[in-house]
Design a protein around this motif. Structure first.
Motif, PDB file in Angstrom:
ATOM      1  N   ARG A  16      50.775  61.005  53.634  1.00  0.00           N
ATOM      2  CA  ARG A  16      51.458  60.849  54.919  1.00  0.00           C
ATOM      3  C   ARG A  16      50.809  61.782  55.919  1.00  0.00           C
ATOM      4  O   ARG A  16      50.543  62.941  55.611  1.00  0.00           O
ATOM      5  CB  ARG A  16      52.948  61.180  54.775  1.00  0.00           C
ATOM      6  N   LYS A  17      50.543  61.285  57.116  1.00  0.00           N
ATOM      7  CA  LYS A  17      49.888  62.106  58.131  1.00  0.00           C
ATOM      8  C   LYS A  17      50.889  63.115  58.695  1.00  0.00           C
ATOM      9  O   LYS A  17      52.016  62.764  59.057  1.00  0.00           O
ATOM     10  CB  LYS A  17      49.349  61.228  59.258  1.00  0.00           C
ATOM     11  N   CYS A  18      50.473  64.367  58.769  1.00  0.00           N
ATOM     12  CA  CYS A  18      51.334  65.421  59.291  1.00  0.00           C
ATOM     13  C   CYS A  18      51.440  65.313  60.810  1.00  0.00           C
ATOM     14  O   CYS A  18      50.475  64.908  61.483  1.00  0.00           O
ATOM     15  CB  CYS A  18      50.792  66.793  58.894  1.00  0.00           C
ATOM     16  N   PRO A  19      52.585  65.683  61.383  1.00  0.00           N
ATOM     17  CA  PRO A  19      52.793  65.492  62.831  1.00  0.00           C
ATOM     18  C   PRO A  19      51.924  66.365  63.719  1.00  0.00           C
ATOM     19  O   PRO A  19      51.802  66.103  64.912  1.00  0.00           O
ATOM     20  CB  PRO A  19      54.279  65.820  63.019  1.00  0.00           C
ATOM     21  N   TYR A  20      51.301  67.413  63.152  1.00  0.00           N
ATOM     22  CA  TYR A  20      50.437  68.290  63.942  1.00  0.00           C
ATOM     23  C   TYR A  20      48.961  67.957  63.778  1.00  0.00           C
ATOM     24  O   TYR A  20      48.101  68.541  64.428  1.00  0.00           O
ATOM     25  CB  TYR A  20      50.653  69.762  63.541  1.00  0.00           C
ATOM     26  N   CYS A  21      48.624  67.000  62.900  1.00  0.00           N
ATOM     27  CA  CYS A  21      47.235  66.772  62.496  1.00  0.00           C
ATOM     28  C   CYS A  21      46.506  65.845  63.455  1.00  0.00           C
ATOM     29  O   CYS A  21      46.967  64.735  63.748  1.00  0.00           O
ATOM     30  CB  CYS A  21      47.213  66.175  61.083  1.00  0.00           C
ATOM     31  N   ASP A  22      45.326  66.300  63.918  1.00  0.00           N
ATOM     32  CA  ASP A  22      44.483  65.453  64.767  1.00  0.00           C
ATOM     33  C   ASP A  22      43.177  65.103  64.068  1.00  0.00           C
ATOM     34  O   ASP A  22      42.223  64.660  64.698  1.00  0.00           O
ATOM     35  CB  ASP A  22      44.211  66.118  66.111  1.00  0.00           C
ATOM     36  N   PHE A  23      43.110  65.309  62.743  1.00  0.00           N
ATOM     37  CA  PHE A  23      41.913  64.946  61.984  1.00  0.00           C
ATOM     38  C   PHE A  23      41.857  63.424  61.799  1.00  0.00           C
ATOM     39  O   PHE A  23      42.851  62.719  62.005  1.00  0.00           O
ATOM     40  CB  PHE A  23      41.897  65.616  60.614  1.00  0.00           C
ATOM     41  N   ASN A 199      47.241  63.730  71.138  1.00  0.00           N
ATOM     42  CA  ASN A 199      47.332  62.525  70.302  1.00  0.00           C
ATOM     43  C   ASN A 199      47.933  62.794  68.928  1.00  0.00           C
ATOM     44  O   ASN A 199      47.583  62.145  67.945  1.00  0.00           O
ATOM     45  CB  ASN A 199      45.945  61.872  70.150  1.00  0.00           C
ATOM     46  N   THR A 200      48.836  63.769  68.866  1.00  0.00           N
ATOM     47  CA  THR A 200      49.595  64.009  67.642  1.00  0.00           C
ATOM     48  C   THR A 200      51.079  63.828  67.938  1.00  0.00           C
ATOM     49  O   THR A 200      51.510  63.852  69.099  1.00  0.00           O
ATOM     50  CB  THR A 200      49.358  65.427  67.098  1.00  0.00           C
ATOM     51  N   GLN A 201      51.865  63.684  66.870  1.00  0.00           N
ATOM     52  CA  GLN A 201      53.306  63.541  67.046  1.00  0.00           C
ATOM     53  C   GLN A 201      53.903  64.781  67.712  1.00  0.00           C
ATOM     54  O   GLN A 201      54.800  64.672  68.560  1.00  0.00           O
ATOM     55  CB  GLN A 201      53.978  63.310  65.695  1.00  0.00           C
TER      56      GLN A 201
END
Length: 380
Positions: A16-23, A199-201
């Motif tokens: 699951r993509k983390c809400p702070y991740c921009d990778f 572009n992150t949550q």
């Protein structure tokens, strides 16, 4: 003389993509295309082989995403295929990034047998409430168990990623995380501030973060505690026991060369004529799998203009507490010292850079105002 070269391998999937991740990471499908992706990586590497120009690999880094979603046998096939194509330095460092929530007890021996000799754990915090607030899929107990499992498997060269200035975090909470990392006796720690990336949550819906003064207090207090425990800061966000600095990241920070294979992977290479180029691959896993054996795998390939080289070099080298040797600046960029003499003089006058013979390094003030220091070289 060409600089040393390393290899970055990108595995783009996460649970699951983390809400702070921009990778460049993507939620994993129910069935990972491991066989297809291994074949794609090696086909991609085949196309990039001329860029190595016969140099042996000093390090390999599996990043993501979450590379530990791939089974040890898949990692082994990637490393075996790479070894058939490129020479490995006798003491090559091979790192696998791991999410503590994606490993079961026992597989680290398989990764070690595959050739992995360094594990980097994305722990971020040992506080369960903090982990929930930043969207991590593991808890503190899983993180501690995973680290001990790797140590039991004979992998001693470990890194823990920890973040500070987390939502609602206090100074005491940040220090407690560092204390737990020290207790686990890992020789390397990446300790960096949570930032809201575009572009992150979290950028769209910002959580309540500590203010700048509180974040600075956390950094200073944690840095002092790590130094007391024998983990010396050698880069802006990296701390290590003597001899355990991350060799792969030192390639980046010393403006060395690296090939990048995998969806969205970036590379930087120096050609025989001295031209420095950056190359990156298409970002989407589907597009990458489809085109990995063709020129369409390349998302971009640009030469760095000579006038941009001072900034590109300093963007990396000034992250290091030890800075850089002027001889290395000239060797990596092909530029004489006179190309940056005016800017160096201005930085020294402001107290941001100090000099000891041929060695230039950021002062304590320069490290605190690193972005302002780097902007001076952008103007060159």
């Amino acid at each position: 003389m060409l600089p040393p070269i390393s290899l970055y391998i990108h595995i783009p999937w996460c649970v699951r993509k983390c809400p702070y991740c921009d990778f460049n990471s993507h939620n994993a499908p129910q069935a990972l295309p491991q066989d297809e992706y291994v074949a794609a990586l090696l086909a991609d590497l085949d196309q990039d082989l001329p860029l190595a120009q016969g140099r042996p690999l000093q390090s390999i880094f599996f990043g993501g995403g979450t590379p530990s979603l791939f089974a040890p046998d898949a990692i082994a096939r990637i490393l075996d295929g790479t070894a058939h194509r490129l020479a490995f330095a006798p003491d090559i460092e091979i790192t696998l990034e791991t999410n503590p929530g994606t490993v079961e007890h026992g597989p680290f021996a398989g990764y070690r047998n595959a050739g992995v000799n360094r594990i980097s754990f994305g722990v971020q915090s040992f506080d369960d409430a903090a982990l929930k607030r930043i969207g991590r899929i593991h808890d503190a107990q899983q993180a501690e168990r995973a680290v001990k499992s790797a140590q039991d498997a004979g992998i001693e060269n470990l890194n823990l990623d920890l973040m500070y200035a987390l939502p609602q975090q206090t100074l005491a909470g940040a220090l407690a995380d560092v204390e737990k990392a020290i207790m686990l006796q890992t020789p390397h720690l990446s300790h960096y501030q949570l930032t809201l990336e575009p572009n992150t949550q979290f950028a769209a819906n910002p959580p309540p973060l500590p203010d700048e003064d509180s974040a600075w207090d956390m950094q200073e207090a944690c840095q002092a505690r790590l130094a007391q425990a024998g983990l010396a800061q050698y880069e802006v966000s990296a701390y290590a026991r003597a001899g355990r600095e991350c060799r792969h990241n030192l390639t980046y920070w010393n403006f060395g060369d690296y090939l990048g294979i995998g969806a969205g992977a970036h590379g930087k290479v120096t050609l025989a004529d001295g031209t420095v180029r950056r190359r990156w691959k298409v970002r989407t896993p589907r597009g990458y799998l489809e085109h990995a054996a063709t020129p369409r795998r390349i998302g971009g390939d640009d030469a760095i203009a000579p006038e941009q080289l001072p900034f590109e070099f300093m963007l990396n080298a000034l992250r290091l507490n030890a800075g850089f040797a002027m001889a290395d600046f000239s060797a990596r960029t092909g530029l004489p010292e006179s190309a940056i003499a005016r800017t160096l003089a201005e930085a020294q006058a402001r107290g941001w850079i100090e000099r000891n013979g041929d060695q230039m390094y950021p002062s304590a003030l320069g490290r605190r105002f690193l972005n302002d220091l780097l902007l001076l070289f952008m103007h060159d």
